[in-house]
Motif scaffolding. Sequence first.
Motif, short mmCIF file in Angstrom:
data_model
loop_
_atom_site.label_atom_id
_atom_site.label_comp_id
_atom_site.label_asym_id
_atom_site.label_seq_id
_atom_site.Cartn_x
_atom_site.Cartn_y
_atom_site.Cartn_z
N ASN A 52 0.83 -1.20 0.00
CA ASN A 52 0.00 0.00 0.00
C ASN A 52 0.86 1.25 0.00
OD1 ASN A 52 -2.32 -1.57 0.06
ND2 ASN A 52 -2.49 -1.50 2.31
N ASP A 79 3.66 1.47 -1.54
CA ASP A 79 4.46 1.43 -2.78
C ASP A 79 5.96 1.49 -2.44
OD1 ASP A 79 4.99 1.24 -5.47
OD2 ASP A 79 4.72 3.38 -5.86
N LEU A 136 0.13 -3.81 -9.39
CA LEU A 136 -0.29 -2.68 -8.56
C LEU A 136 0.01 -1.36 -9.24
CD1 LEU A 136 1.01 -3.97 -5.08
CD2 LEU A 136 -1.27 -4.30 -6.11
N THR A 186 -2.93 2.28 -3.77
CA THR A 186 -3.35 0.89 -3.48
C THR A 186 -3.85 0.81 -2.04
OG1 THR A 186 -1.70 0.04 -5.05
CG2 THR A 186 -2.61 -1.50 -3.42
N THR A 190 -6.77 -0.97 -6.24
CA THR A 190 -5.52 -0.43 -6.71
C THR A 190 -5.82 0.45 -7.92
OG1 THR A 190 -3.32 -0.94 -7.59
CG2 THR A 190 -5.07 -2.52 -8.07
#
Length: 206
Positions: free
Chosen positions: A123, A125, A150, A154, A177
């Motif tokens: 989430n 990244d 993704l 997200t 996402t």
Amino acid sequence: MSYPPGGPAAPNYGQPPRKNRAGLIITLLVALLIGVLITGGVLVVRLVSGREKPPTGRTSVVVRTPSPKLPSKTVSLPTGKPTTKPSTRPSTRPSATQQPARSPEPPGAGVTNVARRFVAQLNADNPTAATALACRSAKQVIPFLMRQYLKPPTRLTTGTTPIGQQITFVVQLSGTTKGATVSGIVVIQQLAPEPICVRAFSVSPG
């Protein structure tokens, strides 16, 4: 002058006069009385002593054997005021060495924890932190999968109960996402002596 027949009697010239025997008789009587008294006294003494002696017959002999000496033991008595008796009531305060018992972790708790930490890095990244939780054989695969599945932003969440046993577990994923709803899985491996790690993950629209 007349003489008796046969001529005149010759005088007793030269013969001692007769002794008086009365004193000798008295002396003998006194000696006899003393002998009787002595004999009676001896008999009385024997009779009295005979009563004091035990009756003749079997004579019992008591032999006393010396008792063995026991070793002396010195007992030291406590001095000062007597101490109070300790209470037998159990203490409710835990000691320093006793730690409160921890409730056992449910099966798969470590697997679920690793899956949540991994999804948090997805989430965010952050491929570097996500790769740190991957297994050795998957460290080069995880960054590639992140780029393929993704697109920020997200927002993924994990399921509460992992599926599997012993070595390989699967944790379900759900979320979005780049605004699209997706679902997927995270494969967790628990192989000793290596720590619990992420083997792979995947998401798909749905």
